[in-house]
Enzyme design. Structure first.
Site, PDB file in Angstrom:
ATOM      1  N   LYS A   1       0.847  -1.185   0.000  1.00 16.21           N
ATOM      2  CA  LYS A   1       0.000   0.000   0.000  1.00 16.21           C
ATOM      3  C   LYS A   1       0.883   1.234   0.000  1.00 16.21           C
ATOM      4  O   LYS A   1       1.662   1.450   0.930  1.00 16.21           O
ATOM      5  CB  LYS A   1      -0.908  -0.012   1.230  1.00 16.21           C
ATOM      6  CG  LYS A   1      -1.838   1.185   1.270  1.00 16.21           C
ATOM      7  CD  LYS A   1      -2.870   1.055   2.367  1.00 16.21           C
ATOM      8  CE  LYS A   1      -3.713   2.304   2.456  1.00 16.21           C
ATOM      9  NZ  LYS A   1      -4.692   2.233   3.538  1.00 16.21           N
TER      10      LYS A   1
ATOM     11  N   LYS B   1      -2.247  -1.607  -3.877  1.00 14.80           N
ATOM     12  CA  LYS B   1      -3.102  -0.427  -3.862  1.00 14.80           C
ATOM     13  C   LYS B   1      -2.253   0.819  -3.933  1.00 14.80           C
ATOM     14  O   LYS B   1      -1.269   0.891  -3.196  1.00 14.80           O
ATOM     15  CB  LYS B   1      -3.896  -0.469  -2.551  1.00 14.80           C
ATOM     16  CG  LYS B   1      -4.816   0.670  -2.315  1.00 14.80           C
ATOM     17  CD  LYS B   1      -5.440   0.521  -0.963  1.00 14.80           C
ATOM     18  CE  LYS B   1      -6.158   1.807  -0.659  1.00 14.80           C
ATOM     19  NZ  LYS B   1      -6.528   1.901   0.701  1.00 14.80           N
TER      20      LYS B   1
HETATM   21  C1  PBG Z   1      -7.472   2.987   5.320  1.00  9.67           C
HETATM   22  C2  PBG Z   1      -7.890   2.953   3.892  1.00  9.67           C
HETATM   23  C3  PBG Z   1      -7.754   3.976   2.954  1.00  9.67           C
HETATM   24  C4  PBG Z   1      -8.306   3.493   1.763  1.00  9.67           C
HETATM   25  C5  PBG Z   1      -8.737   2.195   2.008  1.00  9.67           C
HETATM   26  N1  PBG Z   1      -8.457   1.874   3.327  1.00  9.67           N
HETATM   27  C6  PBG Z   1      -7.280   5.367   3.126  1.00  9.67           C
HETATM   28  C7  PBG Z   1      -5.884   5.684   3.401  1.00  9.67           C
HETATM   29  O1  PBG Z   1      -5.018   4.832   3.532  1.00  9.67           O
HETATM   30  O2  PBG Z   1      -5.614   6.870   3.496  1.00  9.67           O
HETATM   31  C8  PBG Z   1      -8.371   4.239   0.472  1.00  9.67           C
HETATM   32  C9  PBG Z   1      -9.366   3.733  -0.528  1.00  9.67           C
HETATM   33  C10 PBG Z   1      -9.625   4.671  -1.654  1.00  9.67           C
HETATM   34  O3  PBG Z   1      -8.954   5.701  -1.842  1.00  9.67           O
HETATM   35  O4  PBG Z   1     -10.548   4.370  -2.425  1.00  9.67           O
HETATM   36  N2  PBG Z   1      -8.498   2.589   6.192  1.00  9.67           N
END
Ligand code: PBG
Length: 328
Positions: A199, A252
């Protein structure tokens, strides 16, 4: 002298839609798609999200309906995010058995049973008043190991509420192992873990932070999420999560990390998911609203590219719509 005509002609296989369909190397199927859903505590009407036209924060009722529609369209699974009415320093709403995400999970599990895969995002940022994904030290840093205890407790609360798969997204070291141990000790050995293994610290999450009301109140997430410059680190993260007991690994965002999706797919032997995040959605919707791009073709092209790069599963806000169009 006679002209030299090409003998080898790849275009032969592109001539008709039927030929193209026959030789397509990548296919999209509704069951590859997972729909993210937001449920908010204390609202009586679904709330639109300005930066994600077409996506809403659901009430418990509208959540049930949206989930039902998705499953009817053939979508493979749902991932739920909760937005509590009150936030605090330790994110108490996240593991409260009466918290909004647990209520949403119970509703969906009662409504849908085993007809879909019920996934829950497992993190603290939607529940903390400071908006970070963990517990803070007095100096304002995210305390990795104190956060793991919170994640373990959230996993057990989500399992008790009927989740099939927990999806830890906070990028704490050791989070998969901590969650696996907690689930097993609490008798939830059958609950699987879809690890947000890879991520990146991405600006593409901007609209999500409106959706989940979780923009960090200070600083950013670069001290726990990955640097977009790095690729080897992703393989390391994916392998670590597998060692710790992850059943799936996720990459992601999706579109700007297709090289990583491919490398992870070639390295691991579990299902690989990719998350087409809020900013990817917003860019397409915004350009389409201006009439600058062909929205429907772009949606299919992006999803096909993510699958071609090697993702078995794609999380996308367009899941229901695309599933319907694939079945039409
Ligand atoms: C954290 C989380 C995020 C997203 C999914 N889980 C936000 C982040 O890490 O700031 C982002 C998903 C998206 O942008 O569609 N709980």
């Amino acid at each position: 002298m006679t002209a030299q005509f090409p003998v080898v002609r790849p275009r032969r296989l592109r001539r008709t839609p039927a030929l193209r369909r026959m030789v397509a190397e990548t296919r999209l199927h509704p069951s590859d798609l997972v729909l993210p859903l937001f449920v908010k505590e204390g609202i009586t009407e679904p709330q639109p999200i300005a930066s994600m036209p077409g996506v809403v924060q659901h009430t418990r009722d509208s959540l049930r309906k949206a989930a039902h529609d998705a499953v009817e369209a053939g979508v493979g699974g749902l991932i739920l995010f909760g937005i509590p009415a009150v936030k605090d320093g330790r994110g108490s709403g996240a593991d409260d058995p009466a918290g909004i995400v647990q209520k949403g999970l119970r509703d969906l599990s009662a409504e849908l049973g085993d007809s879909t895969v019920l996934i829950a995002d497992l993190c603290l940022d939607e529940y903390t008043d400071h908006g970070h994904c963990g517990i803070l030290t007095p100096s304002g840093e995210v305390d990795n190991d104190a956060t793991l205890e919170r994640y373990a407790s959230i996993a057990v609360a989500q399992a008790a509420a009927g989740v099939d798969v927990v999806a830890p997204s906070g990028m704490m070291d050791g989070q998969v192992a901590a969650i696996r141990t907690a689930l097993d000790q609490a008798g939830y050995g059958n609950v699987a873990i879809m690890a947000y293994a890879v991520k990146y610290a991405s600006a593409f999450y901007g609209p999500f932070r409106d959706a989940a009301e979780c923009a960090p109140q200070f600083g950013d997430r670069s001290a726990y999420q990955q640097d977009p410059a790095n690729a080897e680190e992703s393989i390391r993260e994916a392998l670590l999560d597998l060692d710790e007991g992850a059943d799936f690994v996720m990459v992601k965002p999706a579109l700007t990390y297709l090289d990583i999706v491919r490398r992870v797919r070639d390295t691991v032997h579990v299902p690989v998911a990719a998350y087409q995040v809020s900013g990817e959605y917003a860019m397409v919707e915004a350009a389409a609203a201006q009439g600058w791009i062909d929205r429907d073709r772009i949606i299919m092209e992006t999803l096909t590219s993510v699958r071609r790069a090697g993702a078995d599963i794609v999380l996308t806000y367009w899941a229901t719509e695309v599933a319907r169009s694939l079945r039409a």
